[in-house]
Design a protein around this motif. Structure first.
Motif, PDB file in Angstrom:
ATOM      1  N   ARG A 579      17.835   1.423  16.250  1.00 19.10           N
ATOM      2  CA  ARG A 579      17.290   0.200  16.842  1.00 19.10           C
ATOM      3  C   ARG A 579      15.821   0.369  17.234  1.00 19.10           C
ATOM      4  O   ARG A 579      15.423   0.087  18.365  1.00 19.10           O
ATOM      5  CB  ARG A 579      18.107  -0.225  18.067  1.00 19.10           C
ATOM      6  CG  ARG A 579      19.497  -0.675  17.718  1.00 19.10           C
ATOM      7  CD  ARG A 579      20.114  -1.430  18.865  1.00 19.10           C
ATOM      8  NE  ARG A 579      21.482  -1.818  18.571  1.00 19.10           N
ATOM      9  CZ  ARG A 579      22.218  -2.581  19.360  1.00 19.10           C
ATOM     10  NH1 ARG A 579      21.701  -3.027  20.492  1.00 19.10           N
ATOM     11  NH2 ARG A 579      23.455  -2.891  19.044  1.00 19.10           N
ATOM     12  N   ARG A 580      15.041   0.817  16.284  1.00 19.32           N
ATOM     13  CA  ARG A 580      13.613   0.963  16.558  1.00 19.32           C
ATOM     14  C   ARG A 580      12.827   0.271  15.447  1.00 19.32           C
ATOM     15  O   ARG A 580      13.301   0.139  14.320  1.00 19.32           O
ATOM     16  CB  ARG A 580      13.201   2.420  16.675  1.00 19.32           C
ATOM     17  CG  ARG A 580      13.307   3.198  15.387  1.00 19.32           C
ATOM     18  CD  ARG A 580      12.691   4.578  15.530  1.00 19.32           C
ATOM     19  NE  ARG A 580      12.673   5.285  14.262  1.00 19.32           N
ATOM     20  CZ  ARG A 580      12.111   6.463  14.079  1.00 19.32           C
ATOM     21  NH1 ARG A 580      11.518   7.067  15.102  1.00 19.32           N
ATOM     22  NH2 ARG A 580      12.134   7.048  12.906  1.00 19.32           N
ATOM     23  N   SER A 581      11.622  -0.163  15.772  1.00 19.73           N
ATOM     24  CA  SER A 581      10.757  -0.855  14.822  1.00 19.73           C
ATOM     25  C   SER A 581       9.392  -0.189  14.832  1.00 19.73           C
ATOM     26  O   SER A 581       8.968   0.360  15.857  1.00 19.73           O
ATOM     27  CB  SER A 581      10.599  -2.333  15.191  1.00 19.73           C
ATOM     28  OG  SER A 581      11.859  -2.952  15.273  1.00 19.73           O
ATOM     29  N   GLN A 582       8.735  -0.261  13.689  1.00 16.48           N
ATOM     30  CA  GLN A 582       7.393   0.323  13.622  1.00 16.48           C
ATOM     31  C   GLN A 582       6.523  -0.493  12.666  1.00 16.48           C
ATOM     32  O   GLN A 582       7.017  -1.098  11.717  1.00 16.48           O
ATOM     33  CB  GLN A 582       7.448   1.778  13.172  1.00 16.48           C
ATOM     34  CG  GLN A 582       8.110   1.985  11.822  1.00 16.48           C
ATOM     35  CD  GLN A 582       8.162   3.452  11.435  1.00 16.48           C
ATOM     36  OE1 GLN A 582       7.502   4.278  12.049  1.00 16.48           O
ATOM     37  NE2 GLN A 582       8.953   3.770  10.423  1.00 16.48           N
ATOM     38  N   ASN A 583       5.231  -0.470  12.961  1.00 22.58           N
ATOM     39  CA  ASN A 583       4.255  -1.124  12.097  1.00 22.58           C
ATOM     40  C   ASN A 583       3.643  -0.047  11.202  1.00 22.58           C
ATOM     41  O   ASN A 583       2.894   0.800  11.690  1.00 22.58           O
ATOM     42  CB  ASN A 583       3.174  -1.796  12.955  1.00 22.58           C
ATOM     43  CG  ASN A 583       2.108  -2.458  12.094  1.00 22.58           C
ATOM     44  OD1 ASN A 583       2.282  -2.615  10.897  1.00 22.58           O
ATOM     45  ND2 ASN A 583       1.001  -2.827  12.728  1.00 22.58           N
ATOM     46  N   PRO A 584       3.942  -0.037   9.893  1.00 23.29           N
ATOM     47  CA  PRO A 584       3.473   1.070   9.046  1.00 23.29           C
ATOM     48  C   PRO A 584       1.985   1.018   8.729  1.00 23.29           C
ATOM     49  O   PRO A 584       1.427   2.010   8.292  1.00 23.29           O
ATOM     50  CB  PRO A 584       4.310   0.904   7.773  1.00 23.29           C
ATOM     51  CG  PRO A 584       4.683  -0.525   7.730  1.00 23.29           C
ATOM     52  CD  PRO A 584       4.766  -1.000   9.142  1.00 23.29           C
ATOM     53  N   PHE A 585       1.330  -0.115   8.979  1.00 23.93           N
ATOM     54  CA  PHE A 585      -0.070  -0.263   8.566  1.00 23.93           C
ATOM     55  C   PHE A 585      -0.935  -0.579   9.771  1.00 23.93           C
ATOM     56  O   PHE A 585      -0.621  -1.472  10.562  1.00 23.93           O
ATOM     57  CB  PHE A 585      -0.211  -1.386   7.530  1.00 23.93           C
ATOM     58  CG  PHE A 585       0.714  -1.238   6.353  1.00 23.93           C
ATOM     59  CD1 PHE A 585       0.562  -0.188   5.466  1.00 23.93           C
ATOM     60  CD2 PHE A 585       1.748  -2.143   6.146  1.00 23.93           C
ATOM     61  CE1 PHE A 585       1.425  -0.049   4.395  1.00 23.93           C
ATOM     62  CE2 PHE A 585       2.603  -2.009   5.087  1.00 23.93           C
ATOM     63  CZ  PHE A 585       2.449  -0.958   4.197  1.00 23.93           C
ATOM     64  N   ARG A 586      -1.999   0.168   9.922  1.00 22.90           N
ATOM     65  CA  ARG A 586      -2.963  -0.137  10.968  1.00 22.90           C
ATOM     66  C   ARG A 586      -3.747  -1.397  10.611  1.00 22.90           C
ATOM     67  O   ARG A 586      -4.118  -2.176  11.471  1.00 22.90           O
ATOM     68  CB  ARG A 586      -3.945   1.023  11.117  1.00 22.90           C
ATOM     69  CG  ARG A 586      -3.333   2.308  11.617  1.00 22.90           C
ATOM     70  CD  ARG A 586      -4.388   3.393  11.648  1.00 22.90           C
ATOM     71  NE  ARG A 586      -3.782   4.702  11.862  1.00 22.90           N
ATOM     72  CZ  ARG A 586      -4.415   5.844  11.668  1.00 22.90           C
ATOM     73  NH1 ARG A 586      -5.667   5.819  11.243  1.00 22.90           N
ATOM     74  NH2 ARG A 586      -3.819   6.992  11.889  1.00 22.90           N
ATOM     75  N   LYS A 587      -4.004  -1.543   9.298  1.00 22.13           N
ATOM     76  CA  LYS A 587      -4.847  -2.652   8.851  1.00 22.13           C
ATOM     77  C   LYS A 587      -4.283  -3.190   7.543  1.00 22.13           C
ATOM     78  O   LYS A 587      -4.065  -2.437   6.599  1.00 22.13           O
ATOM     79  CB  LYS A 587      -6.279  -2.147   8.645  1.00 22.13           C
ATOM     80  CG  LYS A 587      -7.292  -3.243   8.405  1.00 22.13           C
ATOM     81  CD  LYS A 587      -8.672  -2.632   8.296  1.00 22.13           C
ATOM     82  CE  LYS A 587      -9.708  -3.712   8.042  1.00 22.13           C
ATOM     83  NZ  LYS A 587     -11.057  -3.145   7.886  1.00 22.13           N
ATOM     84  N   ASN A 588      -4.042  -4.478   7.500  1.00 22.98           N
ATOM     85  CA  ASN A 588      -3.546  -5.104   6.273  1.00 22.98           C
ATOM     86  C   ASN A 588      -4.695  -5.782   5.553  1.00 22.98           C
ATOM     87  O   ASN A 588      -5.436  -6.558   6.157  1.00 22.98           O
ATOM     88  CB  ASN A 588      -2.456  -6.139   6.596  1.00 22.98           C
ATOM     89  CG  ASN A 588      -1.145  -5.468   6.949  1.00 22.98           C
ATOM     90  OD1 ASN A 588      -0.691  -4.588   6.242  1.00 22.98           O
ATOM     91  ND2 ASN A 588      -0.556  -5.872   8.068  1.00 22.98           N
ATOM     92  N   LYS A 589      -4.818  -5.486   4.265  1.00 20.37           N
ATOM     93  CA  LYS A 589      -5.876  -6.083   3.458  1.00 20.37           C
ATOM     94  C   LYS A 589      -5.316  -7.300   2.747  1.00 20.37           C
ATOM     95  O   LYS A 589      -4.597  -7.175   1.767  1.00 20.37           O
ATOM     96  CB  LYS A 589      -6.399  -5.066   2.449  1.00 20.37           C
ATOM     97  CG  LYS A 589      -7.027  -3.848   3.103  1.00 20.37           C
ATOM     98  CD  LYS A 589      -7.462  -2.830   2.074  1.00 20.37           C
ATOM     99  CE  LYS A 589      -8.049  -1.605   2.760  1.00 20.37           C
ATOM    100  NZ  LYS A 589      -8.417  -0.556   1.785  1.00 20.37           N
TER     101      LYS A 589
END
Length: 756
Positions: A579-589
């Motif tokens: 039950r954890r979430s993460q944002n894989p990208f610091r910056k989306n192009k």
């Protein structure tokens, strides 16, 4: 006595001559001996003095000795005969010589020496004469004559010598490598010619090379030969009794003719009197004018290959009429625009005017000027001929296998799933292929039995469903639903008890302590009451509206897409067990449209408007960027093998990418007439499908080969129609059955259709 002594003297040399002749001759017949004896007797009868006899003797001896030396008879028989006759000859000769005076001996010795010198000189002359052969006969070494040398190709010899023995060819064991080395090392290789008749290599001299070059250019062999030399006409065409003569011309031919003089005088008198007027000389000061097309003969020009006829003037239209229809007359705005425009930019060179009758029409003010410009254009502007290529239309179509050979693939509509009241945006099939889930804008998620099209369960989620995705792991039975800013995890309980229990175990995992820090705005929550009874087990609250959800192949990870230009938080990856979430990208192009997991490797596909980026999740880096060459990507599907990707776009294109080949599309398919909404691969069959707003689903055969040198075989096999276009929307989603060659499609007409 004197006569007898003269006879004796003459008989003595003749006897000696006879002995010598007997020595030199091989085998002479009796007739020849008799003739010689007659000659001897004739010789006796000649009345001559001493000096004359001596001269005759010397001459005869010279001729005999020269004949001896020339005839090279060295056989053994002659030697034996000469040995036997030596004794007799010596006796006879000594007897004769003793009777001769001393003077004659000395004279004979001198004459012999002189004869020997002359014989040597003659031999040298003969050698010099035949040292250089200037005859035009064939080569002496050619022993086979004028026959094709191919006849001796399979034989080791070429012809026979005088003894009847074979003349063997020179040994030529040169292979291609030796020939190449010889070509590189031998400076005279380029001028070496192989003579087939003699079997030898001949090196050409500079003169011979120059001769060959002249002959190759079509020139004459002799340098000094003048091919343009004026020909001498010896005979005229006039018939004459004696056409060629050396007789000098008559004297009267040089006297002027009186008749001609009289004629000339009459002409001169007529010119003086003005009766005959000579030709006037034209004055060039006035200038000359030419009609360019006066002598243009259409028949001759028609036969000319590159003749280009002048372009025809367009036929006059309504605007050129003296009484045009009112829609062709300019309004004030159009007239103002026409006046502002440059003359070359105007559509018409005049303003259409209306007259009540043809009499009132004035002359066109610019008519002469326009005609002049037309002639200038025809004269000055070059015209190019477009070469038409006559191509057979069948040759333009690529050679593809027939669809019958590529079966099985869906061809007919079998079932229609009805029940939704709004457009069905997303559908998903369970891993077993028994159940179908659909999400609609009417706020409900429905579960259907595939075989009977019966609705087994309906879950009201309270909002328009954007995306549904069934967990690909067959050991669990879970469905992810995206609506507004929430992702719901449903457990429909449409499986065995064991599968349901494993699903419950996966959902009952405890959240980690650092969830709030890692995920930030994402909130995980369990459901209670009515929602729990409907099967909704988990709620994942997102900060923005979620448009798509996608599962990992193992079924524990879930990715969600939130397109937004303003922030970098567009893609989130959730893990159910922890039950954890993460944002894989610091910056989306760019604006993210959809995402997908690689079926085998730890790769993550992210599709933005113009491109598809592939990230390695282990190394945490981008490995490849695919350029879709389309304006706006709408959907994406990854091949089960993982090496091929298809992308649908809103500009009616479907791009096939071969990841091993290039970052640009291997194939660009433009089968649809409207925007492509969905694309999907089949798990086991070589099939892929695309859904479009034109209300059709196009099924294509796409065989992928393990051989990297062989390109994929892409053949469109079937166009499936059935959906009704509603509010300019057609088919919104498409997916394949996991095991059968069946395809499901959902449309804006609130139906789901199964094609088998």
């Amino acid at each position: 006595m004197e006569e007898s002594s003269g006879n004796m003297r003459s008989s003595e040399p003749t006897a000696a001559m006879k002995k010598v002749r007997e020595k030199t001759a091989k085998k002479r017949s009796k007739e020849e001996e008799e003739e010689e004896e007659e000659q001897i007797f004739n010789f006796k009868d000649k009345p001559a003095g001493k000096e004359e006899e001596d001269e005759d003797l010397s001459d005869s001896e010279e001729s005999v000795f020269s004949g001896l030396e020339d005839s090279g008879s060295d056989s053994e028989e002659d030697e034996k005969e000469s040995d036997d006759n030596d004794d007799e000859d010596d006796d006879d000769v000594t007897a004769v010589e003793s009777k001769q005076p001393k003077q004659t001996e000395e004279e004979e010795e001198k004459e012999e020496v002189v004869g020997g010198v002359t014989e040597r000189e003659e031999e040298e002359k003969k050698e010099d004469e035949y040292e250089h052969d200037s005859s035009d006969e064939e080569d002496i070494r050619n022993t086979v004559g004028n026959i094709p040398m191919e006849w001796y190709k399979d034989f080791p010899h070429i012809g026979y010598n005088l003894d009847g023995k074979k003349i063997f060819k020179p040994i030529r064991n040169k292979d291609e490598l030796d020939d190449f080395l010889d070509k590189m090392e031998n400076p005279d290789y380029w001028r070496t010619v192989h003579d087939k008749q003699t079997g030898s290599d001949i090196v050409l001299s500079d003169e011979q090379v120059e001769l060959v070059n002249r002959l190759q250019k079509g020139q004459f062999g002799d340098v000094n030969f003048n091919e343009y030399q004026p020909s001498v006409e010896f005979f005229s065409s006039d018939v004459m009794i004696h056409p060629v003569t050396n007789r000098p011309a008559d004297k009267r031919s040089f006297i002027p003719s009186l008749i001609e003089k009289e004629k000339v005088s009459k002409l001169v008198h007529a010119i003086k009197m003005g009766w005959i007027k000579p030709r006037r000389v034209e004055d060039d000061t006035r200038g000359r004018f030419y009609d360019l097309w006066a002598g243009e003969d259409s028949s001759i020009l028609g036969r000319h290959k590159m003749h280009l006829p002048a372009p025809k003037i367009p036929l006059p239209g309504h605007q050129e009429s003296y009484n045009p229809p009112p829609e062709y007359l300019f309004t004030e705005e159009e007239l103002a625009l026409w006046e502002q425009q440059d003359a070359s930019d105007r559509k018409l060179p005049f303003v259409p005017v209306k007259f009540s009758s043809l009499r009132q029409v004035p002359a066109f003010s610019r008519f002469i000027h326009e005609r002049f410009e037309r002639c200038l254009d025809l004269y000055l502007c070059p015209r190019q001929r477009k070469m038409r290529v006559n191509v057979n239309p069948e040759d333009l179509i690529p050679k593809l296998p027939k669809p019958k050979d590529l079966q099985p693939f869906p061809t007919t509509q079998s079932l229609v799933y009805r029940g939704h009241s709004g457009l069905v945006r997303s559908i998903s099939v369970s891993p077993s292929g028994q159940w179908l889930a659909s999400g609609s804008d009417d706020g409900s998620v429905r579960f259907w039995e595939v075989c009977s099209s019966r609705c087994m369960k309906t879950v009201q989620v309270g909002g328009a469903v954007k995306s549904v995705a069934w967990n690909p792991n067959p050991s669990v039975c879970l469905l992810a639903v995206a609506l507004e800013s929430v992702v719901l995890i449903l457990s429909p309980s449409l499986a065995d008890r064991q599968v349901v229990q494993s699903s419950e175990r996966l959902l009952s995992g405890q959240p980690e302590a650092d969830t709030s820090d890692a995920a930030g705005p994402v909130i995980w929550s369990d459901t209670e009451g009515e929602e729990l009874n409907q099967g909704i087990r988990l709620k994942i609250q997102h900060p923005k509206a979620v448009h798509q959800v996608a599962w990992h192949a193992k079924g524990d990870y879930l990715a969600s897409v939130m397109p937004d230009h303003s922030s970098h938080l567009q893609v989130l990856i959730h893990q159910l067990s922890r039950r954890r979430s993460q944002n894989p990208f610091r910056k989306n192009k760019g604006l993210v449209q959809c995402v997908s997991f690689h079926p085998v490797r730890p790769y993550f596909f992210v599709a933005t408007q113009r491109s598809v980026r592939i990230y390695n999740l282990v190394k945490q880096e981008m490995t490849k960027k695919l350029q879709a060459n389309s304006k706006w990507i709408s959907s994406m599907a990854v091949h089960p093998g993982g090496d091929h990707v298809i992308c649908g776009s809103y500009d009616c294109r479907l791009s096939w990418f071969d990841l091993d080949l290039s970052t640009k599309p291997y194939k660009m398919l433009r089968h649809h007439k409207k925007a492509v909404r969905g694309a999907a691969y089949h798990r086991s069959y070589p099939l892929f499908a695309s859904a479009s707003d034109d209300g059709s689903v196009i099924v294509c055969h796409g065989t992928v080969y393990n051989d990297l040198m062989q390109n994929p075989l892409i053949v469109p096999v079937k166009v499936l129609r059935g959906h009704v276009i509603t509010h300019d929307l057609g088919v919104l989603d498409v997916t394949f059955h996991p095991t059968q060659p069946w395809v499901f499609s959902s449309g804006a007409d609130a139906t789901i259709r199964l094609f088998t």
